[in-house]
Design a protein around this motif. Structure first.
Motif, short mmCIF file in Angstrom:
data_model
loop_
_atom_site.label_atom_id
_atom_site.label_comp_id
_atom_site.label_asym_id
_atom_site.label_seq_id
_atom_site.Cartn_x
_atom_site.Cartn_y
_atom_site.Cartn_z
N LYS A 9 -31.40 18.90 80.23
CA LYS A 9 -30.60 19.45 80.65
C LYS A 9 -29.00 20.10 80.07
O LYS A 9 -29.23 21.14 79.92
N ALA A 10 -28.39 19.60 80.04
CA ALA A 10 -27.79 19.69 78.99
C ALA A 10 -28.04 20.55 77.53
O ALA A 10 -27.15 21.32 77.48
N TYR A 11 -28.95 20.60 76.94
CA TYR A 11 -29.97 21.60 75.80
C TYR A 11 -30.23 23.16 76.81
O TYR A 11 -29.32 23.78 76.04
N ALA A 12 -30.35 23.13 77.31
CA ALA A 12 -30.68 24.30 78.33
C ALA A 12 -29.54 24.99 78.52
O ALA A 12 -29.48 25.79 78.92
N HIS A 13 -28.06 24.27 78.94
CA HIS A 13 -27.12 24.49 79.57
C HIS A 13 -26.85 25.67 77.93
O HIS A 13 -26.09 26.32 77.82
N GLU A 14 -26.31 24.28 77.40
CA GLU A 14 -25.94 25.09 76.12
C GLU A 14 -26.51 25.62 75.39
O GLU A 14 -25.81 27.47 75.42
N PHE A 15 -27.76 26.13 75.56
CA PHE A 15 -28.48 26.94 74.49
C PHE A 15 -28.74 28.54 75.59
O PHE A 15 -27.85 29.89 74.81
N ALA A 16 -28.51 28.45 77.35
CA ALA A 16 -28.23 29.82 77.57
C ALA A 16 -26.45 30.25 77.68
O ALA A 16 -26.28 31.37 77.29
N GLN A 17 -25.62 29.22 76.94
CA GLN A 17 -24.09 29.49 77.08
C GLN A 17 -24.08 30.29 75.86
O GLN A 17 -23.00 30.92 75.48
N ARG A 18 -25.39 30.30 75.34
CA ARG A 18 -25.04 30.83 73.43
C ARG A 18 -26.02 32.07 73.22
O ARG A 18 -25.92 32.16 72.11
N GLY A 19 -26.28 32.28 74.48
CA GLY A 19 -26.81 33.73 74.18
C GLY A 19 -28.33 33.35 74.90
O GLY A 19 -28.91 34.98 74.25
N LEU A 20 -29.21 32.58 74.51
CA LEU A 20 -30.49 32.37 74.86
C LEU A 20 -31.18 32.65 76.26
O LEU A 20 -30.57 31.87 77.06
N ASN A 21 -32.28 33.26 75.92
CA ASN A 21 -33.58 32.64 77.80
C ASN A 21 -33.68 30.99 77.54
O ASN A 21 -33.90 30.96 76.41
N ILE A 22 -34.20 31.00 78.82
CA ILE A 22 -34.93 29.71 78.80
C ILE A 22 -35.86 29.19 79.22
O ILE A 22 -36.08 29.83 80.52
N GLY A 78 -26.25 33.91 83.56
CA GLY A 78 -26.60 35.52 83.58
C GLY A 78 -28.25 35.18 82.26
O GLY A 78 -28.51 36.33 82.77
N ARG A 79 -28.34 34.33 82.16
CA ARG A 79 -29.88 34.79 81.40
C ARG A 79 -31.02 34.47 81.98
O ARG A 79 -30.69 34.37 83.39
N LYS A 80 -32.10 35.00 81.53
CA LYS A 80 -33.00 34.30 81.79
C LYS A 80 -34.16 32.78 82.23
O LYS A 80 -33.61 32.79 80.80
N VAL A 81 -34.50 32.97 83.15
CA VAL A 81 -34.49 31.47 82.97
C VAL A 81 -36.55 31.48 83.30
O VAL A 81 -36.50 31.67 84.84
N LYS A 82 -37.17 30.93 82.54
CA LYS A 82 -38.24 30.14 83.37
C LYS A 82 -38.79 28.87 83.74
O LYS A 82 -38.10 28.14 82.41
N THR A 83 -39.54 28.66 83.88
CA THR A 83 -40.00 26.83 84.22
C THR A 83 -41.23 26.38 84.65
O THR A 83 -42.81 27.82 85.22
#
Length: 307
Positions: free
Chosen positions: A62-75, A97-102
């Motif tokens: 979960k922490a990686y998901a939040h961190e990479f989104a904050q760094r400009g990637l979609n998740i 505001g990044r795109k997220v797919k589950t």
């Protein structure tokens, strides 16, 4: 004979000095990359548009998901619980505001990878974090004392080992084609040496370490970074511990580990865990493997659970 011995001592001295030099340079590089320069957000976003994280609804994932989104990637979040996936996805979307797919799958099952492949089709995947993992029990125990041993063996190998190879198989081809990509495989500090009372778990983490380093040797020249991270205890639902002096929060560990992305095929991910690895490496194995130490550890954990 005396000349031969003299030459041998000279060669030994040169080797010892060279070895010390390499260790000093490694430490210097570590401090420069993690404390002075770091790794820019642009580096991670340059890998590709999407970051895929397995085991993404708790702890380190979960922490990686939040961190990479904050760094400009979609998740892309991959985990087994639909409600948790939706919750984490909403948190990331609202915060960044990044795109997220589950993708909802249970990595215990072996027939899930066609579905995952189809779910990832068409996405430019720049980063893969193989984080999903299970522990046989929160408490240390000997191999034959594990609950439901047959099922535990199958499940742990499927989640901790098979998932790493299969997810890499799905994502690596497009990284190779684009000549760039980052794969982070979250192993464990217990993979450094045989680990009594967690022997099956530590063995699956050894597979992750060897697989990572082998793949890096094969594909590093193609512009792809494949790194095995080997943390000691990180505060999470699986570890069941709180942050402390040597126990980092998942968020803190993830931020520190990303500054280590250029430090080679194997890394602890934080300075405090590098120090722990050095200390544990100096403890004679005959002490760690003794029945007295094992019994003391089991009793300590059981007493903590009762208190």
């Amino acid at each position: 004979m005396e000349q031969l011995l003299e030459n041998a001592f000279i060669l030994f001295g040169i080797f010892a000095i060279f070895n010390c030099f390499l260790k000093i340079m490694k430490c210097l590089r570590y401090f420069l990359l993690t404390k002075c320069w770091g790794v820019s957000n642009a580096f991670f976003s340059s890998m590709g548009e999407w970051a895929v994280i397995t085991g993404a609804t708790d702890g380190i994932g979960k922490a990686y998901a939040h961190e990479f989104a904050q760094r400009g990637l979609n998740i892309v979040l991959i985990s087994r619980t639909k409600e948790k996936l939706r919750k984490v996805a909403d948190e990331i979307e609202q915060a960044t505001g990044r795109k997220v797919k589950t993708v909802q799958v249970n990595f215990i099952k072996r027939d899930i990878y066609e579905y995952i492949e189809e779910s990832l089709r068409g996405l430019e995947i720049g980063i893969l974090v193989n984080n999903v993992g299970i522990l046989q029990t929160p408490n240390p125990c000997r191999f034959l004392e594990m609950t439901d041993l047959d099922q535990t063996i199958n499940d742990m190998i499927a989640v901790n080992a098979v998932s790493v190879a299969k997810m890499t198989q799905l994502v690596l081809p497009q990284m190779k084609e684009r000549q760039k990509g980052l794969i982070l495989n979250i192993s464990s500090g217990v993979a450094s040496a045989p680990c009594p009372l967690f022997c099956l778990y530590s063995s699956t983490k050894v597979f992750m370490e060897r697989f990572s380093r082998g793949c890096q040797a094969e594909y590093g020249s193609k512009g792809i970074i494949i790194q095995c991270l080997m943390p000691y205890t990180v505060a999470s639902k699986m570890s069941g511990v709180e942050p402390g002096v040597t126990t980092l929060s998942a968020e803190d560990y993830v931020r520190k580990s990303l500054d280590c992305a250029l430090l080679g095929d194997r890394c602890r991910g934080s300075l405090v865990h590098e120090i722990l690895a050095f200390v544990f490496g100096k403890i004679p194995q005959c002490i760690i493997y003794s029945d007295a130490v094992q019994e003391t550890m089991v009793d300590y954990v059981q007493n903590c659970a009762r208190s």
